[in-house]
Design a protein around this motif. Structure first.
Motif, short mmCIF file in Angstrom:
data_model
loop_
_atom_site.label_atom_id
_atom_site.label_comp_id
_atom_site.label_asym_id
_atom_site.label_seq_id
_atom_site.Cartn_x
_atom_site.Cartn_y
_atom_site.Cartn_z
N HIS A 201 0.84 -1.21 0.00
CA HIS A 201 0.00 0.00 0.00
C HIS A 201 0.87 1.26 0.00
O HIS A 201 0.56 2.25 -0.69
CB HIS A 201 -0.92 0.00 1.22
N GLU A 202 1.96 1.24 0.76
CA GLU A 202 2.86 2.39 0.78
C GLU A 202 3.56 2.56 -0.57
O GLU A 202 3.76 3.68 -1.03
CB GLU A 202 3.89 2.22 1.90
N ARG A 203 3.90 1.44 -1.22
CA ARG A 203 4.52 1.53 -2.55
C ARG A 203 3.55 2.18 -3.55
O ARG A 203 3.97 2.95 -4.42
CB ARG A 203 4.92 0.14 -3.06
N GLU A 204 2.28 1.89 -3.40
CA GLU A 204 1.28 2.47 -4.30
C GLU A 204 1.23 3.99 -4.14
O GLU A 204 1.15 4.73 -5.13
CB GLU A 204 -0.09 1.86 -4.00
N VAL A 205 1.30 4.47 -2.90
CA VAL A 205 1.30 5.92 -2.66
C VAL A 205 2.55 6.55 -3.24
O VAL A 205 2.50 7.63 -3.86
CB VAL A 205 1.19 6.20 -1.15
N VAL A 206 3.71 5.91 -3.06
CA VAL A 206 4.96 6.42 -3.61
C VAL A 206 4.88 6.49 -5.13
O VAL A 206 5.29 7.49 -5.75
CB VAL A 206 6.15 5.55 -3.17
N ASN A 207 4.35 5.46 -5.76
CA ASN A 207 4.23 5.44 -7.23
C ASN A 207 3.33 6.57 -7.73
O ASN A 207 3.60 7.16 -8.78
CB ASN A 207 3.68 4.09 -7.69
N LYS A 208 2.28 6.88 -7.00
CA LYS A 208 1.40 7.98 -7.39
C LYS A 208 2.14 9.31 -7.33
O LYS A 208 1.97 10.18 -8.21
CB LYS A 208 0.18 8.03 -6.46
N ALA A 209 2.95 9.50 -6.28
CA ALA A 209 3.71 10.75 -6.15
C ALA A 209 4.72 10.89 -7.29
O ALA A 209 4.84 11.96 -7.90
CB ALA A 209 4.41 10.79 -4.80
N VAL A 210 5.42 9.83 -7.59
CA VAL A 210 6.41 9.86 -8.68
C VAL A 210 5.72 10.11 -10.01
O VAL A 210 6.20 10.90 -10.85
CB VAL A 210 7.22 8.55 -8.71
#
Length: 449
Positions: free
Chosen positions: A374-383
């Motif tokens: 779930h945290e990786r998904e948030v990071v991917n959205k920011a990038v």
């Protein structure tokens, strides 16, 4: 005579026998024949590569330390640790029989020492110290535990978007004056590690005290050991400081502690190694760097990391890129060895965006292993949001883009002000990673992304 008495009588004899066996009963000496540039050439002594020798000057009471860096045409090539003033043809060279070693112990905490482990304030080190050899081999790769735990630095952008793991080795790539020293100070003060070991390699003399007092601070210094070799010192001393800092970090890792090793900068270590290589006759390759530079870098960097059943060394190496070119030879070599890289942007710094981390050009190779899906998904959205904006930045700047033409870009434009604010942080602030992830989720929840 009982057994106890015989044992007491035998113990002194064993000590004497051990002392005799370890003593160098043959005085191995030579004479200086010439010196050129950084290298002293002598006939003898019969020394091995890396052995420390002493050169006796005619005008100075104490000998000058030097290391054997090569052999050529039957002559010994030495590089001194200090000034060669007073050395002349015929000066005596004595082999000590020892490789590079420095005293290492818990007394180094809170102290600032030179490449030889000597306190720069002139006061003695407290506690017990043991001599440790500097050029050790890296751990067996099968004796390294996998990296699973996060390492919180207190810098929100790094902890949430470029999450590091305990035992990870990361490069901070930056041109001069972009804020890397300030970023290092923030990390050293706020990082959740047991011990900090900081190597200042080739720094300006003026900046050492400034870094300690302004960037590191009393709280950061209290749990840190700082090793310093300034830019005016010989190339061999600057190289030795990097090995000293790494050896100190290994000492604390062996005690089961989590260590943060900061080296500023690895580029100056490479430059010092280049000076040594060119002086002993190595051929220059890319941008004048010699083959020994690219051989020394992985040997030094691979000593950081995890150790099975012990602590871990999380290492941050600053890479000073020439003309802001992150593809120079040392930067390329570092990216190949390290587990991630953080790039600082001069453009962001010029716009007052601190820390000036260029998220699109930065990467943590272990982020997938240390954060949840779930945290990786948030990071991917920011990038993704920053990437979409970056591709259309020129159109937006000249006013050629009209809202509604691209749904992804519209969403990115809505989120970007909050995201940029999230990525900025004052020098005196510290943030927990969990709080940062909550803020990041709220940013995307507000925009419906």
């Amino acid at each position: 005579m009982n057994a106890a008495t015989r044992s007491q009588n035998a113990n002194p004899l064993r000590r004497y026998a051990s002392a005799v066996r370890s003593a160098d009963l043959i005085r191995r000496s030579g004479r200086v024949t010439q010196f050129f540039g950084l290298v002293v050439e002598s006939t003898g002594p019969d020394a091995f590569l890396g052995e420390v020798c002493e050169i006796y000057s005619r005008s100075q009471p104490l000998p000058i330390g030097a290391e054997v860096v090569g052999l050529r045409d039957g002559k010994v090539l030495l590089m001194p640790f200090g000034d060669l003033r007073g050395i002349a043809a015929g000066s005596e060279v004595i082999a000590t029989g020892r490789p590079l070693a420095v005293p290492i112990g818990d007394g180094l905490l809170g102290r600032i020492v030179d490449a030889f482990g000597r306190p720069l304030d002139g006061k003695p080190l407290h506690g017990r110290s043991e001599p440790s050899y500097l050029k050790l081999e890296p751990h067996n790769p099968l004796a390294r535990s996998r990296i699973r735990q996060t390492m919180e630095t207190g810098v929100r952008c790094i902890d949430c978007l470029l999450t590091l793991g305990k035992g990870q080795r990361v490069g901070i790539f930056s041109g001069s004056g972009v804020g890397k020293s300030t970023l290092l100070g923030m990390i050293a003060r706020n990082v959740k590690s047991d011990i900090n070991v900081i190597g200042l390699i080739g720094e300006r003399g003026r900046e050492v005290l400034e870094f300690v007092e302004r960037n590191l601070g009393p709280e950061g210094l209290r749990r840190s050991a700082v090793v310093v070799a300034t830019s005016d010192q010989p190339a061999l001393t600057r190289c030795r400081a990097a090995y000293t800092a790494t050896t100190v970090a290994e000492h604390f890792r062996e005690q089961g502690r989590d260590v943060l090793l900061i080296m500023d900068s690895i580029t100056r270590f490479a430059m010092a190694q280049r000076e040594i290589g060119l002086s002993v006759g190595e051929p220059p390759t890319s941008r004048g760097y010699t083959p020994s530079v690219f051989a020394a870098l992985p040997k030094l960097l691979e000593r950081a990391g995890t150790a099975e059943g012990k602590g871990a060394i999380t290492a941050l190496y600053t890479v000073l890129v020439e003309s802001d070119d992150i593809n120079d030879p040392i930067a390329d070599a570092m990216r190949a060895v390290l587990d991630g890289h953080i790039v600082l942007s001069r453009e962001l710094a010029n716009h007052g965006h601190y820390p000036a981390i260029d998220l699109l050009n930065s990467s943590s190779r272990l982020l997938v292993d240390v954060v949840s899906p779930h945290e990786r998904e948030v990071v991917n959205k920011a990038v993704a949001a920053i990437s979409v904006y970056s591709k259309s930045k020129d159109l937006i700047d000249v006013g050629a883009y009209r809202s509604g033409s691209n749904a992804e870009l519209d969403a990115a434009l809505r989120i970007l002000p909050d995201l940029n604010k999230f990525m900025c942080q004052r020098m005196d602030e510290a943030h927990a990673r969990s709080d940062g992830m909550v803020q990041l989720r709220k940013i995307f929840a507000t925009t419906g992304k």
